[in-house]
Design a protein around this motif. Structure first.
Motif, PDB file in Angstrom:
ATOM      1  N   LEU A 127       8.524  35.256  11.878  1.00  0.00           N
ATOM      2  CA  LEU A 127       9.743  35.571  11.129  1.00  0.00           C
ATOM      3  C   LEU A 127      10.916  35.793  12.071  1.00  0.00           C
ATOM      4  CD1 LEU A 127       8.394  37.826   8.284  1.00  0.00           C
ATOM      5  CD2 LEU A 127       8.921  35.404   8.296  1.00  0.00           C
ATOM      6  N   ALA A 176       4.379  28.782   6.722  1.00  0.00           N
ATOM      7  CA  ALA A 176       3.662  29.196   5.517  1.00  0.00           C
ATOM      8  C   ALA A 176       2.204  28.762   5.594  1.00  0.00           C
ATOM      9  CB  ALA A 176       4.340  28.614   4.281  1.00  0.00           C
ATOM     10  N   PHE A 179       0.414  30.831   8.176  1.00  0.00           N
ATOM     11  CA  PHE A 179       0.259  32.166   7.585  1.00  0.00           C
ATOM     12  C   PHE A 179      -0.862  32.162   6.553  1.00  0.00           C
ATOM     13  CE2 PHE A 179       1.590  34.838   3.922  1.00  0.00           C
ATOM     14  CZ  PHE A 179       1.414  36.074   4.505  1.00  0.00           C
TER      15      PHE A 179
ATOM     16  N   PHE B  45       4.779  30.292   0.858  1.00  0.00           N
ATOM     17  CA  PHE B  45       4.588  31.591   1.512  1.00  0.00           C
ATOM     18  C   PHE B  45       4.068  32.609   0.506  1.00  0.00           C
ATOM     19  CE2 PHE B  45       6.693  31.533   5.723  1.00  0.00           C
ATOM     20  CZ  PHE B  45       5.925  32.512   6.310  1.00  0.00           C
ATOM     21  N   ASN B  49       0.549  34.519   0.274  1.00  0.00           N
ATOM     22  CA  ASN B  49       0.661  35.965   0.374  1.00  0.00           C
ATOM     23  C   ASN B  49      -0.103  36.632  -0.762  1.00  0.00           C
ATOM     24  OD1 ASN B  49       1.945  38.329   1.519  1.00  0.00           O
ATOM     25  ND2 ASN B  49       3.023  38.418  -0.430  1.00  0.00           N
ATOM     26  N   VAL B  58       4.224  40.892   3.928  1.00  0.00           N
ATOM     27  CA  VAL B  58       4.727  39.925   4.914  1.00  0.00           C
ATOM     28  C   VAL B  58       5.388  38.725   4.247  1.00  0.00           C
ATOM     29  CG1 VAL B  58       4.099  38.437   6.818  1.00  0.00           C
ATOM     30  CG2 VAL B  58       2.992  40.635   6.546  1.00  0.00           C
ATOM     31  N   GLY B  59       4.685  38.130   3.274  1.00  0.00           N
ATOM     32  CA  GLY B  59       5.231  36.940   2.639  1.00  0.00           C
ATOM     33  C   GLY B  59       6.522  37.231   1.905  1.00  0.00           C
ATOM     34  N   ALA B  62       9.289  37.474   4.314  1.00  0.00           N
ATOM     35  CA  ALA B  62       9.658  36.122   4.749  1.00  0.00           C
ATOM     36  C   ALA B  62      10.601  35.493   3.742  1.00  0.00           C
ATOM     37  CB  ALA B  62       8.402  35.271   4.919  1.00  0.00           C
TER      38      ALA B  62
END
Lengths: 490, 101
Positions: A127, A176, A179, B45, B49, B58-59, B62
């Motif tokens: 981030l 993404a 993640f 994201f 998440n 976190v997501g 973001a």
């Protein structure tokens, strides 16, 4: 995690640069009325302070729960960014004197752009890296389109802006996916989870890192995105193009280094050396070929920039060849950082040349306008010779040293095609740079104006010449810095 | 299975955006395309998440960053588009081809 003074101390150089930019923006209005260089003096003072702070007062260590780290690598890139800022401020000051005194917002935008590099260099979290790269991209785009009365500048801005928007979206999608597999955006945790998948791999992981790398290739202007970049650099005002090209390359490479070494992209199931090698080889050869038939020196130098980027990327690709040992990879990565340090001076020099001759309404950028310049301005001519020989990579300049190291490693890694591409690109590079020098010294044009006799321009050119020649003759200090900064990543 | 659905949805958003950027000639449409791509990535994201992450914040953080960035980008893009419009009375990319070679 609570925000403490220790965290703020880690960010001190960034804080100084941002504060200077804020002061510059606040004073922009009053400065319009007094026709002076105060805007550039403020920027220079802030950059000098930031440099001192980086070297002396800023502690090493983690900040904000480990998402930002200040180590030798961060400091090296920050100093490089501050160097770019200083040289571009000098060039910008001379540019504004010639074009329009009142546009002092150039300096705050420049400062914010290099802040993006500084943040991206130390980011250890996706981030924060995203934020850093975006500050860099938005600031850089604004710089490119800075002098909007010029139609070409606007086109440069538009092209780079659309490309950078796509790159941002790819970066984010890549983050993404990574993640999704790793459940974290922090490099340490990502690397741990990537290592767990090392044997079998995971499709999302490869897709994610692939998208991130593609996006960073856009940032460093490598193939297949080098065509837009040449347009963008040609259309932008000289100082802005110089600053943008170095800043975006520094930021992109800093991100690549950390993502490969610390977020574990290197241990992903992808043949990085081949993919990056293809991008690097194509960038070098195509850019060099395009550069040969330009009669616009600014466009030629834009392609030359891209050829250097290709070489840097080739070094990076070679480092991830499975045939090299860890120590050899470290050595070639140090060579890349060394090259990047010199690249700061090189680019500033190239775009100083473009901002040096003024024809009343525009700057001299066509080859014909360089006729006889070497004889008309003998002292500036020496600077031109030094800069062009460095750009072309002749010994004893630093470019030669860095290229030799990278080529040696490429041979050890048995990447013969890439080596051949690099050698061909360099030979073509020698040709088109020398062509300008020939025109400067062996053609006559008695009516053309000489170099603008402005103090900031002369200072910038002197610094650049001392820089490129100095690093070439006494490379030990810069090499040592490069080696130390790469060592912390391993 | 819900995760797959959301991923497909985000990919569709992203692809539509990419298509708009590459195929449309109007600068506003290109800007909207970029925003769509960013939103597609944001949905991605959020989906990861919601279904996979250990830390649910976190997501979302973001996505907040992305929203902030998209606003900044739109501001700059619209100012460029205005500048282009003032000089040429048109906002398509067809005329922006002076630089080449």
């Amino acid at each position: 995690m609570n925000l403490a003074w220790a965290d703020a101390a880690c960010f001190l150089p960034e804080i100084v640069v941002i504060a200077t930019a804020a002061i510059g923006l606040m004073l922009e209005r009053p400065l319009r009325r007094v026709q002076s260089d105060v805007g550039s003096w403020i920027a220079l003072a802030g950059l000098a302070l930031a440099g001192v702070v980086t070297l002396r007062f800023s502690p090493s260590g983690d900040a904000l729960g480990g998402i930002f780290v200040r180590d030798a690598f961060t400091s090296t890139f920050e100093l490089a960014a501050i160097g770019v800022g200083t040289l571009a401020t000098l060039l910008g000051s001379s540019f504004l004197r010639a074009v329009d005194y009142r546009r002092t917002e150039f300096f705050p935008i420049l400062l914010l752009t290099i802040t993006g590099v500084m943040i991206a260099a130390g980011a250890r979290d996706f981030l924060l890296l995203f934020v850093g790269l975006e500050i860099l991209a938005l600031g850089g785009a604004t710089l490119l389109g800075f002098f909007t009365p010029n139609e070409k500048s606007r086109e440069a801005l538009m092209k780079s802006f659309i490309t950078s928007g796509i790159a941002t979206a790819f970066l984010l999608l890549g983050f993404a996916f990574v993640f999704g597999v790793t459940g974290s955006t922090h490099y340490d945790e990502v690397a741990t989870r990537v290592a767990a998948h090392a044997g079998t791999g995971h499709p999302f992981l490869e897709l994610g890192f692939g998208l991130v790398v593609v996006s960073l290739l856009v940032r460093i202007m490598a193939f297949p995105f080098n065509m837009y970049a040449a347009d963008a650099l040609q259309g932008a005002p000289g100082p802005a193009a110089g600053a943008f090209s170095v800043a975006t390359v520094l930021g992109g490479f800093a991100a690549l280094f950390r993502i490969f070494e610390e977020a574990g992209a290197a241990s992903c199931n992808v043949e990085w050396s081949i993919l990056l090698g293809i991008a690097a080889g194509s960038t070098m050869v195509l850019s060099s070929l395009y550069a040969t038939y330009q009669d616009n020196v600014k466009r030629m130098l834009s392609y030359a920039t891209l050829a250097h980027v290709g070489f840097l990327l080739a070094g990076f690709a070679v480092a991830y060849s499975p045939k090299l040992s860890a120590a050899q990879s470290e050595a070639v990565l140090s060579a890349v950082v060394f090259y990047l340090l010199g690249f700061v001076f090189l680019q500033a020099g190239a775009f100083a040349i473009i901002s040096a001759v003024f024809f009343g309404r525009r700057f001299g950028e066509y080859l014909a306008e360089f006729r006889g310049l070497g004889r008309r301005c003998p002292v500036a001519g020496l600077a031109y010779v030094a800069i062009f020989l460095s750009l072309a990579g002749f010994p004893p300049t630093f470019v030669f040293l860095a290229k030799v190291q990278i080529l040696g490693a490429a041979l050890q890694a048995e990447m013969f095609v890439l080596t051949a591409a690099a050698i061909v690109g360099s030979l073509i590079g020698a040709f088109y740079h020398l062509r300008v020098l020939v025109v400067m010294y062996f053609r006559e044009n008695p009516h053309a104006p000489g170099v603008i006799p402005s103090v900031p321009l002369v200072t910038a050119m002197t610094l650049v010449t001392v820089g490129v020649v100095g690093i070439g003759i006494f490379p030990e200090k810069a090499l040592q810095t490069a080696i130390e900064s790469v060592r912390v990543l391993f | 299975m819900m995760l797959t659905g959301w991923l497909l949805f985000s990919l569709a958003l992203f692809s539509i955006g990419l298509y708009a950027v590459l195929a449309r000639r109007n600068l506003i449409a290109i800007l909207i395309g970029i925003e769509l791509m960013l939103n597609g990535a944001s949905v991605n994201f959020l989906a990861f998440n919601a279904y996979l992450s250990k830390d649910p914040a976190v997501g979302q953080i973001a996505v907040l960053f992305v929203i902030g960035l998209a606003a900044a980008e739109a501001a700059i893009a619209l100012s460029i588009i205005l500048a282009v419009y003032r000089s040429r009375n048109a906002i398509d990319v067809a005329g922006l081809d002076e630089l080449k070679g």
